[in-house]
Design an enzyme around this catalytic site. Sequence first.
Site, short mmCIF file in Angstrom:
data_model
loop_
_atom_site.label_atom_id
_atom_site.label_comp_id
_atom_site.label_asym_id
_atom_site.label_seq_id
_atom_site.Cartn_x
_atom_site.Cartn_y
_atom_site.Cartn_z
N ASN A 774 0.85 -1.19 0.00
CA ASN A 774 0.00 0.00 0.00
C ASN A 774 0.89 1.24 0.00
O ASN A 774 1.41 1.66 1.03
CB ASN A 774 -0.92 -0.01 1.22
N ARG A 779 1.18 4.64 -7.90
CA ARG A 779 0.51 5.37 -8.97
C ARG A 779 1.43 5.56 -10.17
O ARG A 779 0.98 5.63 -11.31
CB ARG A 779 0.05 6.73 -8.45
N ASP A 795 -7.56 9.95 -9.88
CA ASP A 795 -8.06 9.34 -8.65
C ASP A 795 -9.34 8.58 -8.97
O ASP A 795 -10.03 8.86 -9.95
CB ASP A 795 -8.34 10.41 -7.61
N ASP A 796 -9.67 7.62 -8.10
CA ASP A 796 -10.87 6.84 -8.35
C ASP A 796 -12.15 7.63 -8.15
O ASP A 796 -13.22 7.19 -8.56
CB ASP A 796 -10.88 5.57 -7.48
N GLU A 885 2.75 12.48 -3.35
CA GLU A 885 3.30 11.88 -4.57
C GLU A 885 3.09 12.78 -5.78
O GLU A 885 3.90 12.79 -6.71
CB GLU A 885 2.72 10.49 -4.79
N ASP A 886 2.00 13.55 -5.78
CA ASP A 886 1.76 14.45 -6.90
C ASP A 886 2.74 15.62 -6.89
O ASP A 886 3.20 16.07 -7.94
CB ASP A 886 0.31 14.96 -6.86
N ARG A 929 1.86 18.56 3.43
CA ARG A 929 2.27 19.03 2.10
C ARG A 929 3.21 20.24 2.20
O ARG A 929 4.10 20.42 1.36
CB ARG A 929 1.03 19.34 1.26
#
EC number: 2.4.1.223
Length: 972
Positions: A774, A779, A795-796, A885-886, A929
Amino acid sequence: MPPAYDLGHSGEAYQPLDTGSGGGNEACAPNSSSAQIRHSMGFRTSWMRQFRRYKLPMVLLMLLFLVSCLAYRILSVEQDAPPLDLHRSSPLLDAYEDFSAMRAGDLKMRIEEMVRIKSTVSVELRELESRRQKLQSDISQYNQKIEELKQELLREQTELERLKISVEQAQVAQREAVQRNTPDLALPRSLLPNTLPRKSNPITGGMAASCEMHNCFNHSRCSLTSGFPVYLYDPDEHSVQRKGYDIDGFLKTTLKQTLGYNAHIVKDPKHACIYLVLVGEALLEQDLLRNNRYAAQEAEHQQPSTPTLENDCPVDMEKLYSLPYWGGDGRNHVLLNLARRDLTSHRTNPLYRQNTMRAIVVQSAFEREQFRPGYDLIVPPILGPPGGDVWQECAEMVPARRKYLLTYQGELRPKQSSLNPLDAFILEHLADMAKGATQDQFVLQFQCVPATEQQEGDSLPDWTLCGSDSSRRQLLKDSTFSLILPPLNGRVSSTLMLARIYEALRSGAVPVILGADELRLPYAETVDWRRTALLLPKARITELHFLLRAVQDADLLLLRRQGRLIWERYLSSVQATVDTVIASLRDRLGIPPRPVPSVIAQSVFNSTFIPLKSDPPVGLDTEPEESLGPIEPPYPSPAFRRNYTILRMQAKEAWNDWLDPFYLYPQLPFDPALPSEAKFMGSHTGFRPIGKGLGGAGKEFGESLGGNYPREQFTIVMLTYEREQVLMDSLGRLYGLPYLHKVVVVWNSPKPPLDDLRWPDIGVPVAVLRAPRNSLNNRFLPFDVIETEAVLSVDDDAHLRHDEILFGFRVWREHRDRVVGFPGRYHAWDLGNPNGQWHYNSNYSCELSMVLTGAAFVHKYYLYLYTYHLPQAIRDKVDEYMNCEDIAMNFLVSHITRKPPVKVTSRWTFRCPGCPVSLSEDDTHFQERHKCINFFSRVFGYTPLLNTQYRADSILFKTRIPHDKQKCFKYI
């Protein structure tokens, strides 16, 4: 007979009837004649008799008429009155008869009859009303059905048009396949030799001195498709050192370990193109016990153990010539002499005046007559760790101007060495410059105070290092420029000089190399040192101060950034050095590198399980009358088309801009575009110009992909974690999406999906992959099932319309090297912090620097870089916070390209109705962040994010066009 009375409507008897024959208005006299009376009585009797005969039909007729009038009256009233009025009796009924003249029994019967009539009429009226409402409901349903059929008709017409376009596109593809006359390149297959090198006659030292690649290298063992196989002689089994010498155990172990990670290493010597022989750093056995990296002697009170350069070589040449695959003349052999602990010339150049025959020599120090340009290779000393992240060794890149403008610390050894007049003038001028009356500060020391770690013992004059590694590091971190003096006696390279360059680049001090026109720098065939250092001839010493002041901050930071990149990729560690040596030799031969490894996809379903399918919802997100593109079968992007041209035509870019000559990628975002007319004149394969080249508005735009690149599709990568229904809804909305090649669902949960979960059939393959663990880094894993250059990361719970996705795809095709997406963010400077730091900001702004990868297009190339090139510390931080991660992807792309992202459309956020509350709405999420941005900046050494002040919309958006034309997109 009593007189007759006329009954009026009021029921009152008000006047006797006139019985006279005259029909006058007066009453008859009582003395009328009997004849007249009889005649009158007879007439009345006859009239009454006739009246009684027709009385019943007339009454019935009157009742029928009254009932009809009553019903009509009630119906007309009921149509406009509320339902309660149905139960009211009309007052007109009272006017038809005189109920006071009727008996009670008759009146009761009459009332009961009227009640029954009323009840019957009410029932009938209710039935009529119910029937009317049902008819109205049916009419409404039929109208709705008509509208649905109209919409369905429009959808079918649009689908028919798309099918027609698809047929045309398929016909074009068929014609292209028939006319194709170029080979369809793919992943190279290795063509390896299967024999050992043939025995050749030894050559003399004079012949060896003239060796070049064309006359001393056997190309037949190195096919273009061989993949450049490399064989390493085990240094423990095939030692070439004299008795009393040995190679440092750290170096032997590390070299074998790092080469084990290299994709070019082979175990079978029959398949090898080149053979690596580790010949140094060879030290005396008593020196191997010392831990000081730069020590060449025992303690000062001990007798020096330095061998002389001419008569004591640590390499036993007979052992070298006796290697099993030497082949008599050492053809295709590479002698590795890697300096680490001792940087003096007598140890770092043991092969001087030795006949190495046709073998390539790789080391740091070379005499001018010894070095064979284009054949031998200069490498820096091994001063770093075995491998791994090295960002902590580096200094921050900003501010551009540091405390000292120029620094140098060194001492000429041996002390009895003499300088030529030019070198003496250089030292004198540098001393005067340091004492000059300027605001610039200099540290120029030509004597070590206190005494240096490097002791006497080198027989060749050179500038030794002063102080310790930590003291030099601290001085260089405060230096804007670092002076590099060349070695004496005309040597083209020395280990001490390369060590200075290594340390300067590590600390961000821009090297100023005097006498660079006389020197050879590491990997000079491929690395452009003009972008990393100031290369000056000695004659420019008098203009040095002026030149340093003329360098602007932007150029200074560019030099510093490039120097750090070169240091990190090619100099920083044993792994970097070994990989760069192999890549440099391979680049000489024009052999493509090994293909970059992809992550093997593992499905969450076993081989026998067939997931359940369901029909997706249709027509929810797109306007039925808008045709967005043709329906095409899956078409993967052509891969490995430039295997044999990219490193020939763009080698400088690969080594100095992309900084990745180690792998061969399926595609690159930097691949060149053809001229506009080429797609119509000989190079039309794959191109789908708008209107076949005539251009056009919305209709023609929707039929073809257009642009500057051939046709292609994109892959959607969707990360999910235990939100099955949200995922199913998102997948269902992708039905009928043009140019979609595949959907890759990264199942981040350790629990497999439910067996009874129904996956929507959206017309393209949906690959559900098991994640290794996980992690949000999953991604960006470069899975082998991703077969397109364009990757849409979503994203989902992201809700995107089809037209938005396709517009983003079209924009990405024009900005292939950048992040192109929808939600924009920016990094803001914290004015309240005296030390200065960045804050992550999601407020509405006219300037942004990031596009979140929750809905963004990126090139697959960046997935490889994120997984294999990005520092591990950043990926670890993403796992620690389960966040950022973005931001890391935006940092990476801006770091490589020095360009900001591209935002498309006016969408700023994405609301998902009914979705669970996401982590991004938590305040802790934003605090993390903030920390991520500042941590990533420390890892990169600077903040690579760049600002942009515009977004992309379609060309005809908000443009008045004729009524017979369509816009590119209706809402974009």
